[in-house]
Motif scaffolding. Structure first.
Motif, short mmCIF file in Angstrom:
data_model
loop_
_atom_site.label_atom_id
_atom_site.label_comp_id
_atom_site.label_asym_id
_atom_site.label_seq_id
_atom_site.Cartn_x
_atom_site.Cartn_y
_atom_site.Cartn_z
N PHE A 1 3.45 17.43 -9.53
CA PHE A 1 3.88 15.85 -9.27
C PHE A 1 3.20 15.64 -7.92
CE2 PHE A 1 8.12 16.82 -9.14
CZ PHE A 1 8.38 15.94 -7.76
N LYS A 2 2.88 14.29 -7.01
CA LYS A 2 2.81 14.06 -6.06
C LYS A 2 4.10 13.11 -5.36
CE LYS A 2 -2.46 14.84 -5.54
NZ LYS A 2 -3.48 14.59 -5.30
N HIS A 3 4.48 12.54 -4.01
CA HIS A 3 5.32 11.32 -4.09
C HIS A 3 4.77 10.51 -3.39
CE1 HIS A 3 8.84 14.43 -4.53
NE2 HIS A 3 8.45 15.63 -3.67
N THR A 4 4.94 9.25 -3.87
CA THR A 4 4.69 8.56 -3.65
C THR A 4 5.30 7.85 -2.13
OG1 THR A 4 3.18 8.12 -5.89
CG2 THR A 4 2.96 6.07 -4.26
N GLU B 1 0.77 -1.10 -0.04
CA GLU B 1 -0.30 -0.33 -0.34
C GLU B 1 1.34 1.15 0.10
OE1 GLU B 1 -2.64 -0.38 3.46
OE2 GLU B 1 -3.88 -1.58 2.29
N THR B 2 -0.14 2.12 -0.86
CA THR B 2 1.34 3.54 -0.69
C THR B 2 0.91 4.94 -0.50
OG1 THR B 2 0.29 3.60 -3.61
CG2 THR B 2 2.50 2.51 -1.94
N GLU B 3 0.91 5.54 -0.14
CA GLU B 3 -0.08 6.93 0.11
C GLU B 3 1.14 8.28 -0.37
OE1 GLU B 3 -0.46 9.61 4.11
OE2 GLU B 3 -1.08 7.94 3.85
N GLU B 4 0.00 9.64 -1.89
CA GLU B 4 0.68 10.12 -2.29
C GLU B 4 0.91 11.30 -1.27
OE1 GLU B 4 -1.91 10.73 -5.28
OE2 GLU B 4 -1.07 9.36 -6.54
N ILE B 5 1.69 12.00 -0.92
CA ILE B 5 2.01 13.37 -0.66
C ILE B 5 2.46 13.99 -1.55
CG2 ILE B 5 3.89 14.10 1.79
CD1 ILE B 5 1.91 11.69 2.45
N ALA B 6 1.20 15.43 -1.09
CA ALA B 6 1.68 16.43 -2.37
C ALA B 6 2.32 17.25 -1.29
CB ALA B 6 0.00 17.24 -2.18
N GLU B 7 3.84 18.17 -2.20
CA GLU B 7 4.68 18.55 -1.58
C GLU B 7 4.09 20.34 -1.86
OE1 GLU B 7 9.87 19.45 -2.57
OE2 GLU B 7 8.29 17.99 -3.46
#
Length: 145
Positions: free
Chosen positions: A50-53, A38-44
């Motif tokens: 893009f978003k970091h996964t 499972e992954t989670e997207e993080i917006a910088e």
């Protein structure tokens, strides 16, 4: 000597801490030996392209075991206690892939498994087929050895 991949029809399932008769370890199919990350997207902040996964945790589906119905099964007694009386007793389930000589060539040690569903196949007087029971087990994780 050439390597040949093992066949998927020779396997055995063993339940630790449940005394089983010879037929209690025989199943016609096993599924659910897979794992997803499972992954989670993080917006910088300030970066909109893009978003970091990032990885979060491993996720395991239910283990599904199918076989011809057994009338006096210790495994089914264990399932019924959990499903009907909420007497949950997690066990380790070993799924062993067998080689030509009958020895285990790989083992999936499914940890902390307990039943969440038990299904008996349909009865139909117009068909001549075996009654199939399906056990669905949830578990924490598995180790391959």
């Amino acid at each position: 000597m050439s390597y040949y991949p093992p066949v998927g029809f020779s396997f055995q399932v063993a339940f630790e801490d449940i005394s089983t008769s010879k037929g209690d370890n025989s199943f016609q199919s096993v599924s659910g030996l897979s794992v997803d990350l499972e992954t989670e997207e993080i917006a910088e902040g300030g970066e909109n392209r893009f978003k970091h996964t990032i990885p979060v945790r491993s996720k395991y589906p239910n283990l599904v075991l199918k076989r011809g119905m057994l009338v006096d099964s210790e495994v089914i007694k264990w399932c019924r206690k959990a499903l009907e009386n909420f007497e949950i007793k997690p066990v380790t389930v070993n799924v062993m892939l067998l080689g030509e000589d009958g020895d285990a060539i790989q083992n999936w040690e499914v940890r902390h498994a307990y039943p969440v569903k038990w299904t008996v196949g349909d009865f139909n007087a117009e068909e001549s087929k075996l009654v199939i029971e399906t056990l669905e087990l949830t578990y924490n994780y598995f180790k391959v050895s």
